[in-house]
Design a protein around this motif. Structure first.
Motif, PDB file in Angstrom:
ATOM      1  N   LYS A 137       0.859  -1.172   0.000  1.00  0.00           N
ATOM      2  CA  LYS A 137       0.000   0.000   0.000  1.00  0.00           C
ATOM      3  C   LYS A 137       0.900   1.228   0.000  1.00  0.00           C
ATOM      4  CE  LYS A 137      -3.643   2.500   2.474  1.00  0.00           C
ATOM      5  NZ  LYS A 137      -4.532   2.542   3.664  1.00  0.00           N
ATOM      6  N   ILE A 163      -7.101   3.846  -4.286  1.00  0.00           N
ATOM      7  CA  ILE A 163      -8.069   3.853  -3.188  1.00  0.00           C
ATOM      8  C   ILE A 163      -8.643   5.258  -2.991  1.00  0.00           C
ATOM      9  CG2 ILE A 163      -8.400   3.445  -0.713  1.00  0.00           C
ATOM     10  CD1 ILE A 163      -5.980   1.569  -0.840  1.00  0.00           C
ATOM     11  N   ARG A 164      -7.764   6.251  -2.963  1.00  0.00           N
ATOM     12  CA  ARG A 164      -8.179   7.647  -2.737  1.00  0.00           C
ATOM     13  C   ARG A 164      -7.297   8.582  -3.546  1.00  0.00           C
ATOM     14  NH1 ARG A 164      -6.052  11.752  -0.142  1.00  0.00           N
ATOM     15  NH2 ARG A 164      -4.355  10.476   0.722  1.00  0.00           N
ATOM     16  N   GLY A 165      -7.898   9.665  -4.078  1.00  0.00           N
ATOM     17  CA  GLY A 165      -7.140  10.639  -4.842  1.00  0.00           C
ATOM     18  C   GLY A 165      -6.973  10.219  -6.289  1.00  0.00           C
ATOM     19  N   ARG A 166      -5.962  10.795  -6.929  1.00  0.00           N
ATOM     20  CA  ARG A 166      -5.700  10.502  -8.337  1.00  0.00           C
ATOM     21  C   ARG A 166      -4.219  10.194  -8.536  1.00  0.00           C
ATOM     22  NH1 ARG A 166      -7.843  14.065 -12.828  1.00  0.00           N
ATOM     23  NH2 ARG A 166      -6.390  15.616 -11.948  1.00  0.00           N
ATOM     24  N   SER A 179      -8.291   7.576 -11.338  1.00  0.00           N
ATOM     25  CA  SER A 179      -9.039   8.098 -10.189  1.00  0.00           C
ATOM     26  C   SER A 179      -9.389   6.957  -9.244  1.00  0.00           C
ATOM     27  CB  SER A 179     -10.323   8.783 -10.685  1.00  0.00           C
ATOM     28  OG  SER A 179     -10.007   9.882 -11.529  1.00  0.00           O
ATOM     29  N   ALA A 180      -9.932   7.304  -8.071  1.00  0.00           N
ATOM     30  CA  ALA A 180     -10.303   6.296  -7.073  1.00  0.00           C
ATOM     31  C   ALA A 180     -11.231   5.257  -7.696  1.00  0.00           C
ATOM     32  CB  ALA A 180     -10.985   6.968  -5.891  1.00  0.00           C
ATOM     33  N   VAL A 202      -2.457  10.818  -2.831  1.00  0.00           N
ATOM     34  CA  VAL A 202      -3.141   9.628  -3.335  1.00  0.00           C
ATOM     35  C   VAL A 202      -2.766   8.428  -2.479  1.00  0.00           C
ATOM     36  CG1 VAL A 202      -1.261   9.068  -4.954  1.00  0.00           C
ATOM     37  CG2 VAL A 202      -3.570   8.237  -5.417  1.00  0.00           C
ATOM     38  N   GLU A 203      -3.689   7.492  -2.357  1.00  0.00           N
ATOM     39  CA  GLU A 203      -3.421   6.195  -1.736  1.00  0.00           C
ATOM     40  C   GLU A 203      -3.741   5.132  -2.774  1.00  0.00           C
ATOM     41  OE1 GLU A 203      -5.190   5.437   2.052  1.00  0.00           O
ATOM     42  OE2 GLU A 203      -5.008   7.516   2.709  1.00  0.00           O
ATOM     43  N   TYR A 204      -2.830   4.173  -2.933  1.00  0.00           N
ATOM     44  CA  TYR A 204      -3.098   3.122  -3.910  1.00  0.00           C
ATOM     45  C   TYR A 204      -2.424   1.815  -3.488  1.00  0.00           C
ATOM     46  CZ  TYR A 204       1.587   4.244  -5.808  1.00  0.00           C
ATOM     47  OH  TYR A 204       2.936   4.462  -5.956  1.00  0.00           O
TER      48      TYR A 204
END
Length: 219
Positions: A137, A163-166, A179-180, A202-204
Motif C-alpha cells: 500500500k 483507493i483515494r485521490g488521483r 481516479s479512485a 493519493v493512496e493506492y
C-alpha cells in the motif's frame, strides 16, 4: 542507534532459529517447508526491495560493502545467502534480518506491517516472504512530478488500484491519470513511473510479480 554487536547478535539469533527448526525437525513439516521456501526466495526478495526503492545494483553493493557481481549472484539465486552477506543488506534496507529473509512466524497468520518512508511517500508491505506476488500500500502526501531519468524498467508485472485521490501513470510514451476505483496492469519491462496527480495526494495498492506473475481475479 543500535550497537553493531547487538545487531549482529540479533541477526545471528534469527538465522540460528531458522537453522535449528530445519535441523532438529521440531516444527511441523509444513512449517519447515515454508522456511525452506523463504530461504530459497531470498534472492527474489532482495531484488524486489532494491527495485521498490529505485536503487541500482552498484549503489546497494557499495553501501553493503560487497562487489556488484556478488549482489547480482545473490539476487539471482546463484550465490547461497549467508549471515555475512545478509547482515549488511539488512542495514542498507533498514529491516530486521528475519523480515529481510521473510521468515514466516510459525502458526501466526498475521502480517506485521512495518511502514517504510521512501522519498515523499510511505510504503506498507502487505505480504511477507519472497515467493510469488508481493502486495504493497502506498500513501503519497501531495503532487509528484517525474524527474529526469525517473522512468524505470525491470523484469516483472505490476497491478495498481487507486483507493483515494488521483494517480498519474506514465507508461512508455503514454501518460494517464487514474481516479479512485480505477486500476491498471502492465509489464514492468516497459519504462514506467507513477505518483500523486493532485496536491491532496493519493493512496493506492500495488501487486508486483517479480517473475512476471499476473494477477488472477475470480468472481
Amino acid at each position: 542507534m543500535e550497537e553493531p554487536r547487538e545487531s549482529g547478535e540479533r541477526a545471528a539469533h534469527a538465522t540460528g532459529r531458522m537453522s535449528e527448526i530445519l535441523s532438529d525437525g521440531s516444527a511441523p513439516v509444513e512449517a519447515q517447508e515454508a522456511i525452506r521456501q523463504s530461504l530459497a526466495g531470498v534472492g527474489a526478495r532482495l531484488r524486489v526491495l532494491r527495485q521498490e526503492q529505485g536503487r541500482t545494483l552498484d549503489e546497494v553493493a557499495e553501501l553493503a560493502g560487497m562487489s556488484t557481481s556478488t549482489l547480482s549472484r545473490l539476487e539471482s539465486g546463484k550465490r547461497k545467502p549467508s549471515l555475512e552477506l545478509l547482515l549488511p543488506l539488512a542495514g542498507v534496507y533498514g529491516l530486521p534480518l528475519d523480515e529481510l529473509v521473510g521468515t514466516p512466524p510459525i502458526g501466526d497468520p498475521r502480517i506485521h506491517i512495518s511502514p517504510r518512508k521512501f522519498h515523499d511517500q510511505t510504503i506498507l508491505p502487505l505480504s511477507r516472504g519472497a515467493i510469488g506476488v508481493q502486495a504493497f500500500k502506498h500513501i503519497v502526501d501531495g503532487r509528484q512530478t517525474p524527474k529526469l531519468g525517473a522512468l524505470k524498467t525491470h523484469p516483472g508485472f505490476e497491478w495498481v488500484y487507486v483507493i483515494r485521490g488521483r494517480l498519474t501513470l506514465i507508461l512508455g510514451d503514454r501518460t494517464m491519470v487514474l481516479s479512485a476505483g480505477e486500476a491498471a496492469e502492465f509489464d514492468t519491462r516497459t519504462p514506467h513511473w507513477f505518483g500523486g496527480a493532485d496536491d491532496g495526494g493519493v493512496e493506492y495498492l500495488s501487486l508486483f510479480g517479480p517473475e512476471g506473475q499476473r494477477v488472477h481475479m475470480k468472481s
